[in-house]
Design a protein around this motif. Sequence first.
Motif, PDB file in Angstrom:
ATOM      1  N   GLN A   2      60.394 -10.430 -21.882  1.00 45.45           N
ATOM      2  CA  GLN A   2      59.066  -9.903 -21.881  1.00 45.45           C
ATOM      3  C   GLN A   2      59.352  -8.199 -21.948  1.00 45.45           C
ATOM      4  OE1 GLN A   2      57.188 -11.568 -18.282  1.00 45.45           O
ATOM      5  NE2 GLN A   2      56.239 -13.009 -19.872  1.00 45.45           N
ATOM      6  N   LEU A   3      58.715  -7.606 -22.774  1.00 41.76           N
ATOM      7  CA  LEU A   3      58.350  -6.049 -22.897  1.00 41.76           C
ATOM      8  C   LEU A   3      57.112  -5.803 -22.278  1.00 41.76           C
ATOM      9  CD1 LEU A   3      60.041  -5.577 -26.268  1.00 41.76           C
ATOM     10  CD2 LEU A   3      60.975  -5.857 -24.487  1.00 41.76           C
ATOM     11  N   GLN A   4      57.065  -4.757 -21.642  1.00 41.80           N
ATOM     12  CA  GLN A   4      55.746  -4.187 -20.878  1.00 41.80           C
ATOM     13  C   GLN A   4      55.842  -2.776 -21.410  1.00 41.80           C
ATOM     14  OE1 GLN A   4      53.279  -6.108 -19.454  1.00 41.80           O
ATOM     15  NE2 GLN A   4      52.091  -3.973 -19.594  1.00 41.80           N
ATOM     16  N   ALA A   5      54.791  -2.312 -22.236  1.00 40.91           N
ATOM     17  CA  ALA A   5      54.890  -0.874 -22.603  1.00 40.91           C
ATOM     18  C   ALA A   5      53.458  -0.399 -21.661  1.00 40.91           C
ATOM     19  CB  ALA A   5      54.208  -0.731 -24.196  1.00 40.91           C
ATOM     20  N   SER A   6      53.702   0.977 -21.456  1.00 41.18           N
ATOM     21  CA  SER A   6      52.698   1.645 -20.691  1.00 41.18           C
ATOM     22  C   SER A   6      52.889   3.067 -21.107  1.00 41.18           C
ATOM     23  CB  SER A   6      53.087   1.657 -19.050  1.00 41.18           C
ATOM     24  OG  SER A   6      54.286   2.351 -18.894  1.00 41.18           O
ATOM     25  N   GLY A   7      51.412   3.902 -20.651  1.00 40.26           N
ATOM     26  CA  GLY A   7      51.554   5.440 -21.157  1.00 40.26           C
ATOM     27  C   GLY A   7      50.404   5.282 -22.271  1.00 40.26           C
ATOM     28  N   GLY A   8      50.669   6.416 -23.215  1.00 36.94           N
ATOM     29  CA  GLY A   8      49.808   6.516 -24.432  1.00 36.94           C
ATOM     30  C   GLY A   8      48.508   7.246 -23.877  1.00 36.94           C
ATOM     31  N   GLY A   9      47.531   7.182 -24.552  1.00 34.51           N
ATOM     32  CA  GLY A   9      46.145   7.561 -24.209  1.00 34.51           C
ATOM     33  C   GLY A   9      45.685   8.490 -25.267  1.00 34.51           C
ATOM     34  N   SER A  10      45.087   9.690 -24.797  1.00 34.36           N
ATOM     35  CA  SER A  10      44.472  10.516 -26.144  1.00 34.36           C
ATOM     36  C   SER A  10      44.800  12.024 -25.717  1.00 34.36           C
ATOM     37  CB  SER A  10      42.852  10.550 -25.735  1.00 34.36           C
ATOM     38  OG  SER A  10      42.275   9.123 -25.951  1.00 34.36           O
ATOM     39  N   ALA A  11      45.137  12.522 -26.636  1.00 34.51           N
ATOM     40  CA  ALA A  11      45.267  14.229 -26.619  1.00 34.51           C
ATOM     41  C   ALA A  11      44.855  14.746 -28.032  1.00 34.51           C
ATOM     42  CB  ALA A  11      47.067  14.078 -26.786  1.00 34.51           C
ATOM     43  N   GLN A  12      44.933  16.039 -27.669  1.00 33.06           N
ATOM     44  CA  GLN A  12      44.380  17.108 -29.079  1.00 33.06           C
ATOM     45  C   GLN A  12      45.667  17.297 -29.828  1.00 33.06           C
ATOM     46  OE1 GLN A  12      42.175  20.231 -27.095  1.00 33.06           O
ATOM     47  NE2 GLN A  12      40.439  19.044 -27.586  1.00 33.06           N
ATOM     48  N   ALA A  13      45.485  17.664 -30.924  1.00 35.72           N
ATOM     49  CA  ALA A  13      46.512  17.875 -31.850  1.00 35.72           C
ATOM     50  C   ALA A  13      47.355  19.212 -31.236  1.00 35.72           C
ATOM     51  CB  ALA A  13      45.983  18.321 -33.309  1.00 35.72           C
ATOM     52  N   GLY A  14      48.607  18.986 -31.445  1.00 31.45           N
ATOM     53  CA  GLY A  14      49.516  19.880 -30.741  1.00 31.45           C
ATOM     54  C   GLY A  14      49.895  19.642 -29.102  1.00 31.45           C
ATOM     55  N   GLY A 116      56.282  -5.882 -27.452  1.00 30.24           N
ATOM     56  CA  GLY A 116      55.491  -5.639 -26.272  1.00 30.24           C
ATOM     57  C   GLY A 116      54.053  -5.696 -26.833  1.00 30.24           C
ATOM     58  N   GLN A 117      53.156  -5.394 -26.027  1.00 37.52           N
ATOM     59  CA  GLN A 117      51.754  -5.899 -26.368  1.00 37.52           C
ATOM     60  C   GLN A 117      50.957  -4.527 -27.124  1.00 37.52           C
ATOM     61  OE1 GLN A 117      52.689  -4.678 -23.497  1.00 37.52           O
ATOM     62  NE2 GLN A 117      51.247  -3.259 -22.614  1.00 37.52           N
ATOM     63  N   GLY A 118      51.765  -3.707 -27.119  1.00 36.35           N
ATOM     64  CA  GLY A 118      51.166  -2.315 -27.765  1.00 36.35           C
ATOM     65  C   GLY A 118      50.318  -1.661 -26.741  1.00 36.35           C
ATOM     66  N   THR A 119      50.395  -0.185 -27.224  1.00 32.53           N
ATOM     67  CA  THR A 119      49.636   0.801 -26.297  1.00 32.53           C
ATOM     68  C   THR A 119      49.093   1.804 -27.275  1.00 32.53           C
ATOM     69  OG1 THR A 119      49.676   2.330 -24.569  1.00 32.53           O
ATOM     70  CG2 THR A 119      51.521   2.320 -25.822  1.00 32.53           C
ATOM     71  N   LEU A 120      47.731   2.069 -27.067  1.00 35.15           N
ATOM     72  CA  LEU A 120      47.002   2.990 -28.193  1.00 35.15           C
ATOM     73  C   LEU A 120      47.399   4.548 -27.766  1.00 35.15           C
ATOM     74  CD1 LEU A 120      44.862   3.346 -30.325  1.00 35.15           C
ATOM     75  CD2 LEU A 120      43.211   3.131 -28.706  1.00 35.15           C
ATOM     76  N   VAL A 121      47.641   5.176 -28.907  1.00 36.32           N
ATOM     77  CA  VAL A 121      47.713   6.663 -28.630  1.00 36.32           C
ATOM     78  C   VAL A 121      46.382   7.168 -29.739  1.00 36.32           C
ATOM     79  CG1 VAL A 121      48.991   8.585 -29.577  1.00 36.32           C
ATOM     80  CG2 VAL A 121      50.115   6.582 -28.143  1.00 36.32           C
ATOM     81  N   THR A 122      45.801   8.197 -29.300  1.00 35.05           N
ATOM     82  CA  THR A 122      44.786   8.813 -30.038  1.00 35.05           C
ATOM     83  C   THR A 122      44.806  10.182 -30.123  1.00 35.05           C
ATOM     84  OG1 THR A 122      43.183   6.958 -29.657  1.00 35.05           O
ATOM     85  CG2 THR A 122      42.159   9.035 -30.437  1.00 35.05           C
ATOM     86  N   VAL A 123      45.150  10.702 -31.318  1.00 36.01           N
ATOM     87  CA  VAL A 123      45.153  12.252 -31.367  1.00 36.01           C
ATOM     88  C   VAL A 123      43.986  13.014 -32.089  1.00 36.01           C
ATOM     89  CG1 VAL A 123      46.812  14.139 -31.883  1.00 36.01           C
ATOM     90  CG2 VAL A 123      47.770  12.010 -31.354  1.00 36.01           C
ATOM     91  N   SER A 124      43.143  13.754 -31.644  1.00 36.92           N
ATOM     92  CA  SER A 124      42.064  14.375 -32.101  1.00 36.92           C
ATOM     93  C   SER A 124      42.578  15.830 -32.520  1.00 36.92           C
ATOM     94  CB  SER A 124      41.041  14.420 -31.119  1.00 36.92           C
ATOM     95  OG  SER A 124      41.363  14.917 -30.146  1.00 36.92           O
ATOM     96  N   SER A 125      41.683  16.004 -33.812  1.00 37.24           N
ATOM     97  CA  SER A 125      42.119  17.528 -34.299  1.00 37.24           C
ATOM     98  C   SER A 125      41.317  18.444 -33.787  1.00 37.24           C
ATOM     99  CB  SER A 125      41.627  17.250 -35.957  1.00 37.24           C
ATOM    100  OG  SER A 125      40.482  16.760 -36.130  1.00 37.24           O
TER     101      SER A 125
END
Length: 125
Positions: A2-14, A116-125
């Motif tokens: 089993q693979l468990q991913a964590s972290g990710g989230g949102s960040a601004q460019a840079g 693993g199940q995947g984790t979302l990373v969102t980067v805004s400009s």
Amino acid sequence: VQLQASGGGSAQAGGSLRVSCVASGFTASRRVMAWFRQAPGKEREFVSSITWPGGSTLYADSVKGRFTLSSDGAKNRVYLQMNNLNPEDTAVYYCAAGGGLIASSRRDKSQYSYWGQGTLVTVSS
């Protein structure tokens, strides 16, 4: 396994984010753990991989110099540090694991047995 991913989230460019993945029940003597990502409407693509033992890493050209993959092999845990993010990095990031993959196969998602199940990373400009 089993693979468990964590972290990710949102960040601004840079900005920076870190994702991590832990594999349980993965006992192959030669292992590869990797990250792939999939943006909306696009194919899942290779990001980076690392071997154990040895710690040999591969990176996609699009992330080279910005992302760093490291591992704690004894604990089957990998960390993907993502710096200088840009909106094109927005995707669901998937952790993958396989045993004994040769270098030419490590970029090929079909060569990985466990995901693993995947984790979302969102980067805004």
